[in-house]
Structure formats: C-alpha cells, structure tokens
Write a protein that holds these residues in place. Structure first.
Motif, PDB file in Angstrom:
ATOM      1  N   GLN A  14       0.835  -1.206   0.000  1.00 31.87           N
ATOM      2  CA  GLN A  14       0.000   0.000   0.000  1.00 31.87           C
ATOM      3  C   GLN A  14       0.870   1.256   0.000  1.00 31.87           C
ATOM      4  OE1 GLN A  14      -2.544   0.346   3.437  1.00 31.87           O
ATOM      5  NE2 GLN A  14      -3.831   1.924   2.511  1.00 31.87           N
ATOM      6  N   ALA A  15       1.964   1.221   0.778  1.00 30.75           N
ATOM      7  CA  ALA A  15       2.873   2.373   0.811  1.00 30.75           C
ATOM      8  C   ALA A  15       3.525   2.588  -0.549  1.00 30.75           C
ATOM      9  CB  ALA A  15       3.941   2.156   1.890  1.00 30.75           C
ATOM     10  N   VAL A  16       3.911   1.494  -1.202  1.00 27.28           N
ATOM     11  CA  VAL A  16       4.526   1.589  -2.532  1.00 27.28           C
ATOM     12  C   VAL A  16       3.537   2.189  -3.531  1.00 27.28           C
ATOM     13  CG1 VAL A  16       5.443   0.250  -4.470  1.00 27.28           C
ATOM     14  CG2 VAL A  16       6.117  -0.328  -2.125  1.00 27.28           C
ATOM     15  N   GLU A  17       2.320   1.652  -3.538  1.00 29.35           N
ATOM     16  CA  GLU A  17       1.302   2.115  -4.481  1.00 29.35           C
ATOM     17  C   GLU A  17       0.973   3.597  -4.254  1.00 29.35           C
ATOM     18  OE1 GLU A  17      -3.192   0.872  -6.030  1.00 29.35           O
ATOM     19  OE2 GLU A  17      -2.338  -0.069  -4.245  1.00 29.35           O
ATOM     20  N   HIS A  18       0.869   3.990  -2.983  1.00 35.57           N
ATOM     21  CA  HIS A  18       0.539   5.387  -2.672  1.00 35.57           C
ATOM     22  C   HIS A  18       1.616   6.329  -3.193  1.00 35.57           C
ATOM     23  CE1 HIS A  18      -0.974   8.848  -0.425  1.00 35.57           C
ATOM     24  NE2 HIS A  18       0.291   9.074  -0.083  1.00 35.57           N
ATOM     25  N   VAL A  19       2.870   5.975  -2.959  1.00 37.56           N
ATOM     26  CA  VAL A  19       3.964   6.852  -3.394  1.00 37.56           C
ATOM     27  C   VAL A  19       4.033   6.907  -4.916  1.00 37.56           C
ATOM     28  CG1 VAL A  19       6.482   7.048  -3.460  1.00 37.56           C
ATOM     29  CG2 VAL A  19       5.315   6.683  -1.287  1.00 37.56           C
ATOM     30  N   ARG A  48      11.453  14.147  -0.751  1.00 33.17           N
ATOM     31  CA  ARG A  48      12.667  14.239   0.071  1.00 33.17           C
ATOM     32  C   ARG A  48      12.371  13.883   1.518  1.00 33.17           C
ATOM     33  NH1 ARG A  48      17.750  13.605  -0.012  1.00 33.17           N
ATOM     34  NH2 ARG A  48      17.700  14.577  -2.081  1.00 33.17           N
ATOM     35  N   TYR A  49      11.207  14.283   2.009  1.00 32.70           N
ATOM     36  CA  TYR A  49      10.844  13.952   3.392  1.00 32.70           C
ATOM     37  C   TYR A  49      10.785  12.432   3.578  1.00 32.70           C
ATOM     38  CZ  TYR A  49       8.157  13.096   7.583  1.00 32.70           C
ATOM     39  OH  TYR A  49       7.754  12.609   8.800  1.00 32.70           O
ATOM     40  N   ILE A  50      10.141  11.740   2.628  1.00 32.73           N
ATOM     41  CA  ILE A  50      10.056  10.271   2.735  1.00 32.73           C
ATOM     42  C   ILE A  50      11.449   9.663   2.729  1.00 32.73           C
ATOM     43  CG2 ILE A  50       9.289   8.182   1.514  1.00 32.73           C
ATOM     44  CD1 ILE A  50       6.856   9.802   0.566  1.00 32.73           C
ATOM     45  N   GLY A 102      10.419   2.081  -3.601  1.00 26.31           N
ATOM     46  CA  GLY A 102      11.119   1.077  -2.803  1.00 26.31           C
ATOM     47  C   GLY A 102      11.508   1.609  -1.437  1.00 26.31           C
ATOM     48  N   ILE A 103      11.933   2.858  -1.396  1.00 23.98           N
ATOM     49  CA  ILE A 103      12.303   3.477  -0.119  1.00 23.98           C
ATOM     50  C   ILE A 103      11.068   3.618   0.775  1.00 23.98           C
ATOM     51  CG2 ILE A 103      13.137   5.633   0.914  1.00 23.98           C
ATOM     52  CD1 ILE A 103      15.028   5.833  -1.589  1.00 23.98           C
ATOM     53  N   ALA A 104       9.914   3.937   0.171  1.00 23.08           N
ATOM     54  CA  ALA A 104       8.672   3.999   0.947  1.00 23.08           C
ATOM     55  C   ALA A 104       8.327   2.630   1.525  1.00 23.08           C
ATOM     56  CB  ALA A 104       7.532   4.504   0.060  1.00 23.08           C
ATOM     57  N   HIS A 106       0.842   9.120  -5.851  1.00 27.36           N
ATOM     58  CA  HIS A 106       0.581  10.444  -5.277  1.00 27.36           C
ATOM     59  C   HIS A 106       1.824  11.230  -4.861  1.00 27.36           C
ATOM     60  CE1 HIS A 106      -3.628   9.325  -5.298  1.00 27.36           C
ATOM     61  NE2 HIS A 106      -3.363   8.254  -4.575  1.00 27.36           N
ATOM     62  N   VAL A 107       2.931  10.555  -4.569  1.00 25.19           N
ATOM     63  CA  VAL A 107       4.144  11.273  -4.136  1.00 25.19           C
ATOM     64  C   VAL A 107       5.263  10.883  -5.098  1.00 25.19           C
ATOM     65  CG1 VAL A 107       5.527  11.948  -2.137  1.00 25.19           C
ATOM     66  CG2 VAL A 107       3.284  10.906  -1.784  1.00 25.19           C
ATOM     67  N   PHE A 108       5.044  11.222  -6.359  1.00 24.98           N
ATOM     68  CA  PHE A 108       5.935  10.742  -7.412  1.00 24.98           C
ATOM     69  C   PHE A 108       7.046  11.730  -7.744  1.00 24.98           C
ATOM     70  CE2 PHE A 108       2.030  12.545  -9.124  1.00 24.98           C
ATOM     71  CZ  PHE A 108       2.517  13.633  -9.830  1.00 24.98           C
ATOM     72  N   GLY A 109       7.181  12.768  -6.947  1.00 25.01           N
ATOM     73  CA  GLY A 109       8.202  13.773  -7.241  1.00 25.01           C
ATOM     74  C   GLY A 109       9.613  13.228  -7.118  1.00 25.01           C
ATOM     75  N   ASN A 110      10.536  13.913  -7.763  1.00 23.33           N
ATOM     76  CA  ASN A 110      11.958  13.564  -7.669  1.00 23.33           C
ATOM     77  C   ASN A 110      12.521  14.197  -6.403  1.00 23.33           C
ATOM     78  OD1 ASN A 110      14.811  13.474  -8.004  1.00 23.33           O
ATOM     79  ND2 ASN A 110      14.549  13.346 -10.226  1.00 23.33           N
ATOM     80  N   PRO A 111      13.136  13.411  -5.498  1.00 23.91           N
ATOM     81  CA  PRO A 111      13.641  13.989  -4.243  1.00 23.91           C
ATOM     82  C   PRO A 111      14.670  15.092  -4.439  1.00 23.91           C
ATOM     83  CG  PRO A 111      13.590  11.588  -4.123  1.00 23.91           C
ATOM     84  CD  PRO A 111      13.317  11.953  -5.555  1.00 23.91           C
ATOM     85  N   SER A 112      15.257  15.189  -5.652  1.00 22.31           N
ATOM     86  CA  SER A 112      16.246  16.245  -5.905  1.00 22.31           C
ATOM     87  C   SER A 112      15.611  17.544  -6.377  1.00 22.31           C
ATOM     88  CB  SER A 112      17.262  15.765  -6.956  1.00 22.31           C
ATOM     89  OG  SER A 112      17.978  14.643  -6.480  1.00 22.31           O
ATOM     90  N   SER A 113      14.289  17.514  -6.654  1.00 22.65           N
ATOM     91  CA  SER A 113      13.608  18.731  -7.113  1.00 22.65           C
ATOM     92  C   SER A 113      13.290  19.638  -5.925  1.00 22.65           C
ATOM     93  CB  SER A 113      12.311  18.365  -7.840  1.00 22.65           C
ATOM     94  OG  SER A 113      12.578  17.566  -8.980  1.00 22.65           O
ATOM     95  N   SER A 114      13.269  20.951  -6.172  1.00 21.03           N
ATOM     96  CA  SER A 114      13.074  21.909  -5.080  1.00 21.03           C
ATOM     97  C   SER A 114      11.627  22.349  -4.913  1.00 21.03           C
ATOM     98  CB  SER A 114      13.950  23.153  -5.312  1.00 21.03           C
ATOM     99  OG  SER A 114      13.637  23.745  -6.562  1.00 21.03           O
ATOM    100  N   HIS A 115      10.720  21.887  -5.792  1.00 24.77           N
ATOM    101  CA  HIS A 115       9.316  22.267  -5.633  1.00 24.77           C
ATOM    102  C   HIS A 115       8.659  21.377  -4.575  1.00 24.77           C
ATOM    103  CE1 HIS A 115       8.791  18.781  -8.161  1.00 24.77           C
ATOM    104  NE2 HIS A 115       9.336  19.397  -9.211  1.00 24.77           N
TER     105      HIS A 115
END
Length: 715
Positions: A30-35, A54-56, A261-263, A38-47
């Motif tokens: 469920q955590a993998v599917e959610h990310v 990045r928080y995850i 995977g990290i999620a 819904h949280v598909f951003g690149n952790p290196s992006s500043s938006h």
C-alpha cells in the motif's frame, strides 16, 4: 501473450522459501502504491512535490538508523545487497591499493559458507584493480561456525575480511561479538564487512556499538519489494562510491532514488519499531513453528537428518536431508503439492550440491539431498498447520513411487513396465522390467543410484535376473559390489567381468536382425536379453517371445559407449532404439540413422504460449506430463485435453509403444519448469512425432481449467 496480471499463485499455495525472497506485506504494498500514484516527485527537485519525496527519503533513513542501531556512520539506499557488497569490496580494495604499506598484506578473507556474491565480488575487483591478493576461505566447523583460530592466524595480513551474520541456507548465526574480538585483537584497522541480509528482523542489531565497517541489507528478504536495499558504512571505514553521476545520496550513490522502494522500507521500519504491532511473531512462536514442521517431517521421513544445530540457528530456517532421496525428488513432489521450498540456495538453483554443507564437512549424500524450509517473522499458524498436512500428502506419493520405504501397509502399485532410464549426471542406467513376471535386469549400474534401485527391488519384490555393464570391472569395484547387493534377489552367483551369469553362455540363436553370433541369452519375463561381444559387449533386448514368432526382433540395444554405425548395423534394424551408457547432450535415445548422421527429424512446433494454452482446451490434444509419477499423483493437470504421465525415465518405453499411434497427433509436453518438457519434446520430434511442442515455463505458467482466486498462504 500471457500478461503479468494473469500469472497467479497456484491453488492454496504454501510458500516456505522466505530466505530466497518474501511476499510483500499488504501495508508495505500500500505504501509503494501510494507513493507511485501520489508522491511521485523527484527527491532532488526543489518544488513541493520534490520536497514531499525528500521527506520520505530522509525519514526512512532516520528510521533505518533506529532499526539497526546506527547512531553514526553513513546509511544510504541501494538496489539490494549485491550492490552493497560491491560497494564495500570496492571501497576496501581501493584503500588497500592506495596503502603504501600494502605489500605486507596479502589475503582477502571470507567465510567458506558466505553467499557467492562475496567471493565473486572479491575476485572481480581484486583482478580489476590488479591488487594481486589471494582469496582465502575461512573454514567452518560442522555447525557452520567460523574458525576463530584461522582468523587469528591470517587476519593480520589481510586487506579485508568478510563474514555474514546469518547464513541463508542453514540459518546459522555467527557470534559477532566474539568475531570482533578476534579480528580487532589481531588487526585493528582491517576493513570488516558483515552480510546482514538474513539478520534483519530476526536479530537485534546495535551496529554503532561494533567496529563493523560495512553492513549491506536487502528489502525483499523481509516483506519488501525487490530492487531496494541499503548499506551501513562506518565513519572511519574507507569509502569509494560504486555509482557516480548526479550526486544523489550526498554523492555516495548516484542515480535517481527508488522512492517507491524506499517507501516500502519506511513501512517495514515502522513495523519493526512498533512495540505494539501484531504482524511479526515472537521468537518463541517462531521456534514453535519450526518444531512443529520438524515433527511433521520426521513423521514421514524417519531417516531425516538435520544439517544444522538449532541452538546455533535463527528459528525461521530448517535444513534437512533424507538419505537416498535426492533433493530434486523431494522438491519436485513438494512443488506439485504446492509447497514452495528450496534445494540449497535459490541463487544457485541449477546446482545439485550445497557448497555450504560441503564446507561444513557433512557427508556428500546430505549435501546432494538437502532441502531448505524457511518462513518469515510474519508467518501465521494457519500456514504452518496447512504445510504439515501437505507434507504428509507429498510423502505418501513418494512412498507409492518406491522412493521411500514404508513400514506401514500401503497399496503400493508402481506401473513400471518395460525399459526405464535412470540418470546420474551424464551417466545412464537402465532397468529392464517385466511387471507381470516380477522380473528385472539392470544394465550399466551407477553406484549413486544404488539405494534408489535397491528400494525399488524391495518395494516391488522383483527377482533380479542380472546386473550387467558394458565395460569390464574388478570384483571389488563399486559396480561389482552393487551387483552383489542387487543380486541377492535372484542373480546367479557365478558371473563374469561384466556381470553376465555364466549359466547363460551359448545355447541360443541370434534374433532376427542380428547377423553376428551371440555370446548367450537371458530371459527377462517375456523377452530375451542377448549379449554380443565379450570385453565391451552390446546387449540386445528382444520383442516379447511368442509361438508364432520363433525368431524375435531386436527392439532395444544397450550400446555402452559404442557410437560406430558400422559396428552397430549388423546387430539391429532401423527402428531399434539405441541406449548409451553416457548421454552428455540429453539425447535420451537414438536410432541407427542418427548414429550414422542420416536421419531426417521432425521439427518442433514453435507457437506462442497463448496458442499453446488454446491447444490445451482441445480434446484431440495429447498432453504428455513428463513430471515424475509422484508429482503427477500429488497434483494432476486440470486441462480439457487428454493427459498421460510419461516421466523422462519412461520416455524410451513411450516412444517404443506409441510411435505409430501418436506420430501425427498434436502433443504438448509439460513439466514443472519447462526444462524436462523441452528435452522430451526434442526427443519425440527426433523420433517421428511430428506435431510436438512444449509448454514454455511449465506448470508455473499453466492457466488450468479450474483456475480461480484461491488463498495464498505465503507469510
């Protein structure tokens, strides 16, 4: 095309191979599917989307430190343990190459029972970096524990030492405290890597309280997805990034992070840290599961021997052997019963012997017969209960196939009749069986198959007419001793150098096609076995004797290592089936034209998997199930086509009996994985069956007629 969503677990599948990989827990999936959604951003992006990602990433790292007790040091994410091992080895060996005093150090030490990824990584980077160090395996004792004295004597001259916390085949735990003491007493600075893959979730770790330099972990060994892992690197340890280009993970491991995977690791770490969670069982419960499984196994395998001491092992692993029963036979029938187990390490599934048990000094038969049952900390009692019941069903099939000897009265009715081909490696042994007469002869016995043949003789009360070979042997050779053992049930006491009974020399005419005088003949039920030649004989098996055919034909020829068409031509006819004592390329059986390289074979029917599935719905299709009898008995194939069971051991007899009847009939060969069926299909095509294919992927990809959603007992 069979799509991924069409591939499902088989009926009520019981998964007991968690040391190889685990299913993904629902809350982790469920955590993998959610990310992903819904949280598909690149952790290196500043938006904002990037900041959420990045928080995850950062919070997962924080939780991971808590789980393994790493207050300091590096912790970054990888694709799995193999990448972590490569990173550790590269870092240590780069430092060794740059060390001005490196000439005094010459060893790369690793545990003899280490996962193959470790010595292979050491060998690879040692060669690539031209370090010219010597790899040296640290011996283990019969319990799988590392030799501390050996370490004391060699670690002072080592570039690196690699050990593991928990062995993947046996579950054996190393004493990391004692190891640290001996390592650091004799070498304070040697880089030390500990493979912690099997320890996560099974052992309490406080890694900052140790001097371990590198500790790789993998998510899929503890209910996470494949392709995600992490590594701990001690602050003082040498470090060289394995992957450069992008600067992710503070430059320690470049490449866009695998956030889904990290999620998954985040959800896993939350469970491990939650003292109120009810997903993972206590150690006492897991030990009770293992005891229950062992009791069920011992009830059906009285000669079972454990390959590890429970007091030195984590409670989720059980490794055992049954004397005289190869691991492949047990694994195949368990698989047919929908119990998923492993023969040794899943990473080396083509290997028939366990290097781990070899290193422990266990007998060869235990190594080649080893079976590993492994479950996970989230296993439920219902899974263990069902597994114990299914184990009893599987063992019953083994008994009825004469692979196990039973003290209880059972209706054992093996349908072996005619020529049976047994193999060990590339060596072939043949049983000539007349079921009605309860008579048998053995040709080209292989010592490694002695127990299997002896059990069959005892199980079916066969009278053994002779045990013959196509090469002479000494009276004290393994073949001669095997003959003496089997001949207790009926062979003549006087035999020559190839096992031929002296009372059956001369006195008979050659069969119809044989233009050469025969040395003698021996009745085996309704057939005659003729011998041609003396020192390196060929044996000819006749058609059944009948009053209307006083001169029988040659149906089979056992040719040993003779592959000369000119030598064989005067002995046989075009349809005689030729059987060699060695078969390096799985030809199984030949005809004279093949030996002379003059045959024109039928071509295999090459159709896509989905078309084969359509064939299986047609009543005119003949499905040849080449799994062994006990596999077929435990679970018959549920398809609309006609199904017959023809194990590879009986393929020769099938060709002899049915080559005219089924030559043009559509045939699909099926086995568990697709390997045996591929062999069978090739053999049938060579022998005139002209509409043959095999099911790619075997029963693993078979969509059966009664396919439906069923429970999956996998935790």
């Amino acid at each position: 095309m069979v799509t991924p969503v069409q591939i499902r677990p088989k009926a009520a599948e019981i998964y007991l191979d968690c040391n190889a990989t685990t299913p993904v827990l629902p809350q982790i999936a469920q955590a993998v599917e959610h990310v992903m959604e819904h949280v598909f951003g690149n952790p290196s992006s500043s938006h904002i989307a990037g900041l959420q990602a990045r928080y995850i990433l950062d919070n997962t790292r924080r939780l991971g430190r808590q789980v393994i007790g790493a207050r300091a040091g590096r912790l970054f994410f990888t694709s799995g343990a193999t990448e972590g091992i490569q990173t550790a080895v590269l870092s240590a060996l780069i430092a060794a190459r740059n060390n001005t005093n490196s000439g005094a150090r010459r060893w790369l030490l690793y545990g003899a029972t280490e996962h193959k990824a470790v010595p292979q990584a050491l060998e690879h980077w040692n060669k690539l970096l031209q370090l010219n160090a010597e790899l040296k395996a640290i011996p283990v004792d019969k319990n799988g524990l590392l030799d501390h004295q050996f370490i004391a004597e060699h670690v002072g001259a080592a570039h690196m030492i690699c050990t593991m916390a928990v062995n993947n085949e046996t579950g054996v735990k190393q004493d990391l405290v004692a190891l640290e003491k001996v390592i650091r007493t004799h070498n304070e600075s040697v880089p030390w890597m500990v493979d912690c893959v099997q320890a996560l979730g099974k052992q309490h770790l406080q890694i900052s309280e140790t001097t371990i330099d590198y500790a790789p972990f993998s998510g899929h060994k503890l209910y996470g997805p494949k392709g995600i892992g992490f590594i701990y690197v001690r602050d003082a340890a040498p470090f060289t990034p394995l992957i450069i280009g992008g600067g992710q993970e503070q430059g320690q491991r470049s490449g866009t992070e695998n956030l889904p995977g990290i999620a998954a690791l985040h959800a896993l770490f939350e469970l491990l840290l939650d003292k109120q969670q009810r997903v993972f069982q206590t150690e006492e419960t897991l030990e009770a599961y293992r005891t229950q499984l062992l009791a069920a196994l011992r009830s059906v395998f009285p000669t079972l021997q454990l390959n590890h001491d429970f007091k030195h092992s984590v409670p989720t692993t059980l490794n055992f052997s049954v004397r005289g029963v190869p691991s492949r036979d047990i694994m195949d029938v368990f698989d047919a019963a929908n119990i998923r187990v492993s023969s040794g390490s899943a990473c080396s599934s083509g290997v028939t012997q366990s290097f781990v048990l070899d290193a422990m000094g266990l007998e060869q038969w235990r190594s080649s017969s080893a079976i590993r049952l492994s479950f996970g900390p989230a296993t439920q009692a219902a899974t263990i209960d069902a597994a114990c019941e299914r184990i009893r069903d599987a063992a019953k099939a083994l008994r009825q196939s004469c692979l196990l000897v039973s003290d209880i009265n059972e209706d054992i009715d093996s349908d072996l009749d005619g020529v049976v081909q047994l193999r060990f490696d590339t060596h072939c042994c043949y049983l000539l069986i007349d079921k009605a007469a309860k008579e048998m002869a053995v040709i080209d016995p292989v010592p490694e198959l002695a127990e299997r043949i002896e059990r069959l003789v005892a199980c079916q009360n066969y009278k053994v007419r002779a045990v013959l070979s196509t090469q002479p042997h000494q009276p004290d050779s393994p073949a001669a001793m095997l003959a003496q053992l089997l001949c207790a049930s009926g062979c003549s006491a006087a035999r020559d150098a190839v096992g031929w009974p002296e009372q059956h020399v001369g006195g008979c005419d050659a069969p119809a096609e044989c233009e050469t005088p025969v040395f003698g003949c021996l009745p085996v039920g309704k057939r005659r076995l003729y011998r041609v030649g003396t020192r390196f004989p060929v044996y000819l098996l006749s058609s059944p004797l009948a009053a209307e055919h006083p001169s029988p034909h040659v149906d089979f020829a056992f040719i040993g290592e003779h592959q000369d068409a000119k030598l064989l031509q005067p002995l046989v006819h075009d349809q005689t089936l030729l059987l060699a004592s060695r078969d390096d390329s799985f030809r199984v059986v030949q005809r004279l034209c093949e030996v002379a390289d003059e045959c024109v074979a039928c071509q295999l029917v090459d159709v896509p998997l989905e078309q084969q599935q359509e064939w299986l719905k047609q009543p005119e299709t003949l499905v040849v199930d080449v799994r062994e009898q006990q596999e077929h008995q435990v679970r018959e194939l549920s398809v609309d086509a006609e199904v017959i069971n023809v194990p590879l051991t009986r393929l020769v007899q099938f060709i002899y009996t049915h080559r005219d009847k089924f030559a043009q009939r559509p045939i699909v060969c099926v086995c568990r994985s697709g390997h045996r069926s591929a062999v069978a299909a090739q053999v049938l095509a060579r022998h005139g069956f002209c509409s043959v294919s095999h099911l790619t992927g075997g029963t693993a990809l078979l969509i059966e007629a009664d396919a439906r959603d069923v429970p999956f007992l996998a935790n």
